[in-house]
Design an enzyme around this catalytic site. Structure first.
Site, PDB file in Angstrom:
ATOM      1  N   THR A  22      82.905  -6.968  14.914  1.00 37.16           N
ATOM      2  CA  THR A  22      81.572  -7.588  14.889  1.00 37.16           C
ATOM      3  C   THR A  22      81.187  -8.193  16.227  1.00 37.16           C
ATOM      4  O   THR A  22      80.002  -8.232  16.579  1.00 37.16           O
ATOM      5  CB  THR A  22      81.539  -8.661  13.779  1.00 37.16           C
ATOM      6  OG1 THR A  22      81.653  -7.980  12.534  1.00 37.16           O
ATOM      7  CG2 THR A  22      80.261  -9.465  13.782  1.00 37.16           C
ATOM      8  N   SER A  63      88.722  -2.407  10.151  1.00 36.19           N
ATOM      9  CA  SER A  63      89.248  -1.769   8.939  1.00 36.19           C
ATOM     10  C   SER A  63      89.549  -0.284   9.170  1.00 36.19           C
ATOM     11  O   SER A  63      90.233   0.345   8.372  1.00 36.19           O
ATOM     12  CB  SER A  63      88.272  -1.938   7.773  1.00 36.19           C
ATOM     13  OG  SER A  63      86.969  -1.613   8.197  1.00 36.19           O
ATOM     14  N   THR A  93      87.519  -9.047  12.792  1.00 33.22           N
ATOM     15  CA  THR A  93      88.279 -10.086  12.088  1.00 33.22           C
ATOM     16  C   THR A  93      88.891  -9.582  10.776  1.00 33.22           C
ATOM     17  O   THR A  93      89.828 -10.184  10.268  1.00 33.22           O
ATOM     18  CB  THR A  93      87.371 -11.291  11.753  1.00 33.22           C
ATOM     19  OG1 THR A  93      86.331 -10.852  10.882  1.00 33.22           O
ATOM     20  CG2 THR A  93      86.797 -11.919  13.007  1.00 33.22           C
ATOM     21  N   ASP A  94      88.359  -8.465  10.247  1.00 31.60           N
ATOM     22  CA  ASP A  94      88.809  -8.028   8.918  1.00 31.60           C
ATOM     23  C   ASP A  94      90.322  -7.780   8.867  1.00 31.60           C
ATOM     24  O   ASP A  94      90.968  -8.085   7.864  1.00 31.60           O
ATOM     25  CB  ASP A  94      88.074  -6.755   8.489  1.00 31.60           C
ATOM     26  CG  ASP A  94      86.642  -7.035   8.051  1.00 31.60           C
ATOM     27  OD1 ASP A  94      86.281  -8.228   7.909  1.00 31.60           O
ATOM     28  OD2 ASP A  94      85.875  -6.074   7.861  1.00 31.60           O
TER      29      ASP A  94
HETATM   30  N1  ASP Z   1      83.693  -5.289  10.187  1.00 31.28           N
HETATM   31  C1  ASP Z   1      84.190  -6.187  11.190  1.00 31.28           C
HETATM   32  C2  ASP Z   1      85.555  -5.765  11.647  1.00 31.28           C
HETATM   33  O1  ASP Z   1      85.618  -4.899  12.480  1.00 31.28           O
HETATM   34  C3  ASP Z   1      84.182  -7.567  10.722  1.00 31.28           C
HETATM   35  C4  ASP Z   1      84.420  -8.531  11.807  1.00 31.28           C
HETATM   36  O2  ASP Z   1      84.715  -8.217  12.937  1.00 31.28           O
HETATM   37  O3  ASP Z   1      84.335  -9.711  11.472  1.00 31.28           O
HETATM   38  O4  ASP Z   1      86.565  -6.291  11.233  1.00 31.28           O
END
Ligand code: ASP
Length: 320
Positions: A22, A63, A93-94
């Site tokens: 993100t 992910s 963060t995922d």
């Molecule tokens: N979908 C994002 C990721 O790549 C979410 C994030 O970065 O918070 O994990």
């Protein structure tokens, strides 16, 4: 409490390794490159003489990264660390907790390695990427973290990278750990340490690849174990069961776990609770209990062990 601001000195090089997530999102797509991210870091707070060297490595939601991808990122970070004072990896963060865990199992460089990301894309009000990245760069340039374990810096908090869990799907304060943060970075760029970094340094052999698939299965009330039977039939050599509370397993599922173990499958039981972990030694049988390690991390630990030793229960039991 230890404290100190220890602002970075002059002529330091921090490599910013961008992998997506993100923090790189702008207007609904992964548009931002490492140089764009580096440009958001406020030089006045970072300190004169600290140079950020942007490197584009990957551009994926986390992910979509595999454990093998994570090892490639780690290798790139190691190469960068040999010629820099610190390395910051921007990451979704995922699955940051999984990257942080693998980094912690294998990192042996002297330079600080810091993971950061964002919960809100750059074009969303309250975007947290610049704030997190500045804090991560400050930590990576701080001499107190030399020769330490990998870190995660998010929402002004400094965590041991191997200890965190993502506990909220959209709150910018998303990470928690059983032992709390190690310290903080305040809006003026001052770093405080609340407790020493973990002094346990566990380095596990790094696999070339992960040959054995390991599944995670979350317990739901009344589970009858047929999912475990299906995983065994599908050829899984390892299953991590995210059990209720401190390790509660429905009766039907216990039957399936015993049958899986008899068939040579390694079964690790973790907790489905984000924090706290399982009781240890609840079952004198052949289940391995993950203790404080949550299910995604227990899976990586088991994959690492299976890659090294195969389904040798005795050897693998030393990992849990
Ligand atoms: N979908 C994002 C990721 O790549 C979410 C994030 O970065 O918070 O994990």
């Amino acid at each position: 409490m230890m404290s100190g601001s220890d602002k970075p000195g002059s002529n330091k090089k921090i490599v910013l390794l961008a992998t997506g997530g993100t923090i790189a999102f702008e207007n609904g797509a992964l548009h931002l490159r490492a140089a764009d991210l580096a440009a958001t870091v406020d030089d006045r707070l970072l300190g004169a003489g600290v140079e950020i060297l942007p490197v584009d490595f990957e551009s994926l939601p986390s992910s979509s990264l595999t454990p093998a991808d994570t090892l490639r990122i780690l290798e790139e970070a190691e190469a960068a660390a040999r010629d820099a004072d610190g390395v910051v990896v921007t990451h979704g963060t995922d699955t940051m907790e999984e990257a942080g865990y693998l980094f912690s199992l294998h990192w042996q460089e002297r330079a600080p390695l810091v993971l950061t990301g964002a919960m809100r894309p750059a074009t969303t009000p309250g975007a947290d990427g610049p704030r997190n990245l500045l804090a991560a760069c400050l930590v990576a340039a701080d001499a107190r973290f030399i020769d330490g374990r990998p870190l995660v810096v998010m929402h002004d908090k400094i965590f041991a990278a191997g200890e965190i869990t993502k506990v909220h799907s959209w709150d910018t304060d998303t990470f928690a750990g059983d032992f709390g943060p190690l310290g903080s970075v305040n809006p003026w760029g001052e770093i405080r340490l609340y407790r020493p970094q973990p002094d346990t340094r566990e380095i596990l052999p790094r696999p070339e690849r992960y040959p054995e698939p390991v599944a995670i299965l979350m317990v739901g009330s009344g589970g009858d174990g047929s999912e475990i039977d299906a995983l065994v039939s599908a050829g899984y050599r390892g299953v991590v069961v995210a059990a209720a509370g401190r390790g509660g397993i429905p009766r039907g599922m216990k039957r399936a776990i015993d049958a899986a173990i008899d068939a040579g499958v390694i079964v690790v039981v973790a907790s489905r609770c984000p924090l706290g972990g399982t009781a240890t030694a609840m079952d004198p049988g052949d289940i391995l209990w993950s203790g404080e390690i949550n299910a995604p991390k227990a899976r990586l630990r088991l994959m690492t062990g299976l890659a090294q030793w195969g389904p040798d229960r005795k050897r693998l039991s030393e990992l849990f």
